[in-house]
Write an enzyme that holds these catalytic residues in place. Structure first.
Site, PDB file in Angstrom:
ATOM      1  N   ASP A 467       0.812  -1.214   0.000  1.00  0.00           N
ATOM      2  CA  ASP A 467       0.000   0.000   0.000  1.00  0.00           C
ATOM      3  C   ASP A 467       0.848   1.268   0.000  1.00  0.00           C
ATOM      4  O   ASP A 467       1.995   1.287   0.470  1.00  0.00           O
ATOM      5  CB  ASP A 467      -0.926   0.032   1.213  1.00  0.00           C
ATOM      6  CG  ASP A 467      -2.003  -1.035   1.136  1.00  0.00           C
ATOM      7  OD1 ASP A 467      -2.216  -1.571   0.030  1.00  0.00           O
ATOM      8  OD2 ASP A 467      -2.610  -1.342   2.172  1.00  0.00           O
ATOM      9  N   ARG A 476      -2.793   7.685  12.830  1.00  0.00           N
ATOM     10  CA  ARG A 476      -2.423   6.550  13.665  1.00  0.00           C
ATOM     11  C   ARG A 476      -1.043   5.990  13.346  1.00  0.00           C
ATOM     12  O   ARG A 476      -0.391   5.441  14.219  1.00  0.00           O
ATOM     13  CB  ARG A 476      -3.446   5.401  13.510  1.00  0.00           C
ATOM     14  CG  ARG A 476      -4.856   5.778  13.780  1.00  0.00           C
ATOM     15  CD  ARG A 476      -5.841   4.722  13.338  1.00  0.00           C
ATOM     16  NE  ARG A 476      -5.578   4.125  12.033  1.00  0.00           N
ATOM     17  CZ  ARG A 476      -5.776   4.726  10.877  1.00  0.00           C
ATOM     18  NH1 ARG A 476      -6.228   5.959  10.842  1.00  0.00           N
ATOM     19  NH2 ARG A 476      -5.515   4.117   9.746  1.00  0.00           N
ATOM     20  N   GLN A 477      -0.611   6.102  12.130  1.00  0.00           N
ATOM     21  CA  GLN A 477       0.630   5.476  11.688  1.00  0.00           C
ATOM     22  C   GLN A 477       1.754   6.504  11.848  1.00  0.00           C
ATOM     23  O   GLN A 477       2.134   7.201  10.919  1.00  0.00           O
ATOM     24  CB  GLN A 477       0.441   4.971  10.258  1.00  0.00           C
ATOM     25  CG  GLN A 477      -0.713   3.970  10.190  1.00  0.00           C
ATOM     26  CD  GLN A 477      -1.127   3.571   8.800  1.00  0.00           C
ATOM     27  OE1 GLN A 477      -0.351   3.685   7.855  1.00  0.00           O
ATOM     28  NE2 GLN A 477      -2.361   3.093   8.651  1.00  0.00           N
ATOM     29  N   CYS A 593     -32.741 -10.954  -1.669  1.00  0.00           N
ATOM     30  CA  CYS A 593     -34.107 -10.449  -1.798  1.00  0.00           C
ATOM     31  C   CYS A 593     -34.322  -9.222  -0.913  1.00  0.00           C
ATOM     32  O   CYS A 593     -35.093  -8.324  -1.252  1.00  0.00           O
ATOM     33  CB  CYS A 593     -35.119 -11.539  -1.478  1.00  0.00           C
ATOM     34  SG  CYS A 593     -34.995 -12.186   0.204  1.00  0.00           S
TER      35      CYS A 593
END
Length: 980
Positions: A467, A476-477, A593
């Protein structure tokens, strides 16, 4: 964010799903004072700055030391050489984590005579590396303010850590759990005292006694609609709600929704709590230990007060002095601790040291408490939490003192705790980590501080992640910065990790590890590893890695988070079960459905809109391109041979014939699509099933959870369809030449015969540009591409059609994009816990030492448990095997299948009956012609590649009694001797 109060969704999107906008706004107006920039202080600073508070003041007065290089990931060698103050060294590196947070620094004295009035500007005060007397003084000051200043104190000393919280006499929490409100459909409600509610189709409700629920759309017992009731669980499928005996009889339908009920928590001061502590117990296999460590750490505080230092490792006198202080402290406790002299001596020996992973785990937990203090979201810790690494340190107590002696390098703090021999094993580790996201970044930080995989010791860390870095990762990283956006995660993370510790050998790859693709790593690669670490969300990839680890006898350290929840699982060869030994329940899929005709909740309409996007903008354009790759021109289509397959031709001609030439054509087609989806579909359903339709048993067809549709008339004044049109507009203008715009309109469907297919081709041969389209890949985080505009508008219109409460854009984005909520506090905690287990793997510890963990920082709950012990499968009384075992047969060039069966029989004393290689059955006696294979060589049967040295075969064995089923056995590795 603090000034404008607008949340930057491109940065905070994952965290918004954890905290919510209200909490985010509260944080953005809050200021925090954080003292102590050691291993624990810098962890907390990282986490709360990433979270997005308004102001953080970092306080410290100490100078950088070589010791800090192994405990503080923001201190570098040049900082030590220049004798910088710690706060000066870390300030800029903390500040660049989040441009929305103002990070200040302070080096003023903070002692027993400091005027504390400067703390009035803060909403929360956090102390680390502070004397107990000063902690008590500052806590008393904070507690006495109106409103109180929230107070958090925490420490890590060797193998022990603690967190203390005081949020004032009365602290209101408006969302105790953070869980999304749950909606359930009702099957029946009894008319009695108490009334009993049954869930539809005997579905488990997952509720707990004491929760509150609100009712709506109940037919018959209408008195319940709009009312809230506290429940008492009776079974997994039913619960009581109080007296319903005076209500009307229940007929049908009804939906209940869980209701958040605020709670108020009361806190005592530290002075009061020291002698009568409220303790959170993380490990019920040793429930007495938290109070023992509470007593011992209080004694350590007294020791420092008396000696102005911590105990010296291996000093018998210091150890005995500490033991006496523990006895004195214990006498002051309301509930006495069970004395544990061995634990006290263990604490004394390593008190001067530091386990960075323990600080990471506790730092994540303490940081979450800070966020609770600022926001009133989630239940606070009441009031003490102790986490120890006793299982890491205790087995090392018999080692000679020289093992723990200082050597003047960056690993001294770690060496005090685990000794030189185990430290050397960490240096020699060869680690393969898959994934460089939030957990991956935190793990790399821990590797760097522990000295895992040093070049000079022939160790290595290999990481892989295909990535690229997105802006939303920066929340966060923490190894990534804005200038890294659209750069590879693995390469960027490797460079940042080497900044922390340049002694590592670190290799970064961009490979994807997944069973659906060819693995770039062969058995030789895995056989050279010490351990595999997973840091990714893909369950199938984790299962695949687990199978490779079992095959190659390698440890696997697995972990994951979802919001404030986290788990770790430690898999050790020959000791524990594997990841594949258990299966999580499959995710419940929405029936076709339901999506097509009978949506009941907003999730159904959002998934329907997401499917429409995929069909119109990805699947159909891809099919269109595939068709024209095999038919190079329109003339090829007109001159097809009789009987030749024309798969996809009808769809392709529809796309080509309806290709809009102007923006107005796009609008016209979108307008027709509106009627098809939101008007004609409803009319068709109501025609087939009128509102008074009844089933054979006499019940109404249209009753909960089925909702009758209401046709929508297009209204130009209604703003809701406009996002749908605008999303067409963006791509129609940008990509008209590629033909994408005809997909964006959704395209009109209808019957076409062969003659009408030919019309657009005969009248005007299509240009090359018309034979190409640009399929879209759904991208939820780019608001400029119109993808979420389409999904949100289509889902909301469908929700309106079925009288379903709509979702806001944030909720729609989470559901459509299948976003996993995430926050830095949980990833830091989970990575720290995994790194502690890595030390045990390096030291070849026994089964009893390893711990799995589950936590939910919102509650807060931390549960440490023993790993699942490996099971043995019995073949016969004297023969059994585990998942880790593999039998082996060595052959040669002329080795036949018959030779193989004989070799297994002679070596292992049991008769083989069936041999399978992968999905290919090499030998099944009952299969026609298989007996002839006995004379064939193994090379001819298996057909190995030129460089293949062995294959793993699945072999079944003869049962003990005739008529019984064949017995399973371990894999048998057959070695091609001549290929060695």
């Amino acid at each position: 964010m603090a000034d404008s109060m607008e949340i930057d969704d491109s940065l905070y999107s994952r965290q918004r799903y954890v905290l919510g906008d209200s909490a985010m706004h509260q944080m953005a107006q809050s200021s925090v004072f954080l003292s102590g920039m050691g291993t624990l202080g810098v962890e907390i600073a990282k986490n709360i700055v990433l979270a997005g508070v308004k102001v953080v003041t970092l306080h410290d007065s100490r100078l950088c030391d070589v010791w800090d290089l192994g405990t503080n990931f923001f201190i570098r060698e040049e900082d030590v050489q220049k004798q910088k103050k710690r706060v000066e060294a870390v300030h800029s590196r903390v500040a660049e984590l989040n441009p929305y947070v103002q990070v200040n620094s302070s080096t003023v004295a903070l002692d027993d005579i400091t005027d504390l009035s400067f703390l009035l500007q803060y909403q929360c005060v956090v102390l680390t590396e502070t004397s107990l007397n000063l902690q008590k003084r500052i806590d008393h000051f904070c507690h006495s303010q109106r409103p109180p200043i929230k107070f958090v104190a925490c420490d890590v000393l060797g193998m022990c850590s603690r967190v203390f919280c005081d949020f004032g006499e009365s602290f209101e929490v408006w969302d105790p759990t953070g869980e999304e409100p749950k909606e359930l459909f009702i099957q029946n409600i009894t008319q009695e005292n108490p009334g009993v509610v049954m869930c539809l189709d005997n579905r488990m409700h997952g509720l707990q006694t004491g929760q509150s629920v609100c009712f709506r759309e109940v037919n018959g017992m209408t008195e319940l609609n709009g009312t809230t009731h506290q429940i008492k669980v009776l079974s997994p499928y039913s619960f009581a709600i109080g007296d319903t005996s005076s209500f009307q009889s229940y007929l049908h339908g009804g939906i209940l929704r869980t209701v958040r009920v605020p709670r108020t928590f009361h806190f005592a001061t530290m002075e009061q709590q020291l002698h009568d502590p409220k303790l959170l117990i993380p490990d019920f296999s040793k429930p007495e230990v938290p109070l023992q460590i509470h007593t011992t750490m209080m004694a350590l505080d007294l020791f420092q007060e008396h000696h102005s230092r911590l105990p010296i490792a291996g000093c018998v006198q210091d150890s005995e002095d500490l033991l006496k202080l523990v006895e004195e402290v214990n006498e002051t406790l309301k509930s006495k601790a069970c004395m544990n002299a061995a634990l006290v001596r263990c604490v004394s020996r390593c008190a001067r040291g530091c386990l960075a992973p323990l600080a990471a785990a506790v730092g994540g937990i303490a940081s979450q408490e800070v966020l609770k203090a600022l926001t009133g979201k989630f239940m606070p810790l009441q009031q003490w939490f102790y986490l120890d690494a006793l299982e890491v340190v205790q087995p090392l107590q018999t080692l000679p003192l020289e093992e723990f002696a200082s050597r003047g390098d960056r690993y001294d703090a770690l060496r005090v705790c685990i000794g030189e021999s185990l430290l050397s094993e960490l240096h020699k580790l060869r680690v393969f980590m898959v994934g460089c996201g939030a957990i991956g970044c935190e793990m790399l930080k821990n590797f760097a501080l522990l000295g895992v995989g040093l070049a000079r010791c022939s160790g290595e860390i290999c990481i892989t992640d295909p990535d690229l870095i997105e802006k939303s990762n920066l929340n966060r990283q923490f190894l990534f910065r804005p200038q890294h956006i659209q750069k590879p995660k693995s390469i960027t993370a490797a460079a940042a990790t080497l900044d922390i510790n340049p002694e590592l050998r670190l290799e970064a790859h961009l490979n994807k590890v997944c069973p659906a693709t060819e693995d770039a790593y062969n058995d030789t690669f895995y056989s050279q590893l010490s351990v595999v670490v997973t840091a990714l969300d893909n369950v199938e990839a984790r299962r695949y890695l687990d199978s490779r680890c079992v095959s190659n006898q390698k440890a696997l350290l697995d972990s994951g988070t979802m919001g404030t929840k986290g788990h770790t699982e430690i898999i050790v060869p020959n000791l524990t079960e594997s990841y594949n030994s258990h299966r999580d329940p499959p995710e419940e899929e929405i029936p076709f459905c339901t999506l097509k005709s009978f949506p009941a909740v907003i999730e159904h309409t959002i998934q329907w809109a997401r499917d429409k996007f995929e069909s119109a903008f990805s699947h159909k354009p891809s099919m269109y391109n595939t068709f024209w790759q095999s038919h190079l021109s329109t003339e090829d289509v007109l001159h097809v041979s009789a009987g030749e397959s024309m798969d996809g031709a009808f769809q392709v001609i529809k796309l080509l014939s309806r290709r809009p030439a102007r923006w107005e054509h796009c609008l016209a087609l979108a307008r027709l699509k509106f009627d098809k989806y939101f008007k004609r579909k409803a009319l068709q359903l109501l025609h087939s099933f009128p509102l008074d339709t009844r089933l054979k048993d006499g019940t109404l067809f249209w009753q909960s959870p089925k909702r009758p549709p209401n046709p929508i008339e297009f209204d130009i004044k209604d703003p809701l369809p406009l996002p749908l049109a605008s999303s067409h507009k963006v791509h129609a203008r940008a990509r008209t030449r590629t033909g994408l715009c005809c997909a964006k309109t959704g395209l009109i469907s209808g019957p076409l015969c062969v003659s009408t297919m030919c019309v657009p081709l005969c009248v005007s041969p299509a240009c090359a540009e018309c034979l190409r389209m640009s399929p879209l890949v759904f991208e939820k985080d780019n608001d400029s591409n119109g993808h979420m505009d389409f999904v949100e508008a289509a889902a909301t219109l469908r929700a309106r059609m079925y009288a379903i409460a709509p979702a806001d854009r944030l909720q729609a984005k989470r559901i459509a994009g299948k976003i996993i909520p995430a926050i830095a506090t949980a990833t830091a905690a989970v990575a720290g816990l995994v790194a502690l287990e890595l030390i045990k793997v390096a030291g070849a510890y026994g089964f009893e030492s390893f711990k799995n963990c589950f936590f939910n920082l919102a509650l807060p709950v931390v549960v440490l448990t023993e790993t699942a012990q490996v099971k043995r499968t019995r073949i016969r009384d004297d023969i059994s095997f585990s998942i880790w075992e593999r039998w082996s047969i060595v052959g040669h060039e002329d080795f036949t299948l018959s030779d193989f069966l004989s070799a297994v029989r002679e070596k292992y004393g049991i008769e083989p009956t069936m041999v399978v290689h992968g999905v290919k059955m090499l030998y099944v006696p009952v299969m026609p012609g298989h007996s002839k294979r006995l004379k064939l060589t193994m090379q001819k049967l298996v057909k190995p590649s030129a460089n293949r040295k062995y294959v793993d075969l699945t072999v079944s064995f003869a049962p003990e009694a005739d008529g019984d089923e064949d017995l399973p056995g371990p894999p048998i590795r057959y070695h091609f001797c001549n290929r060695a």
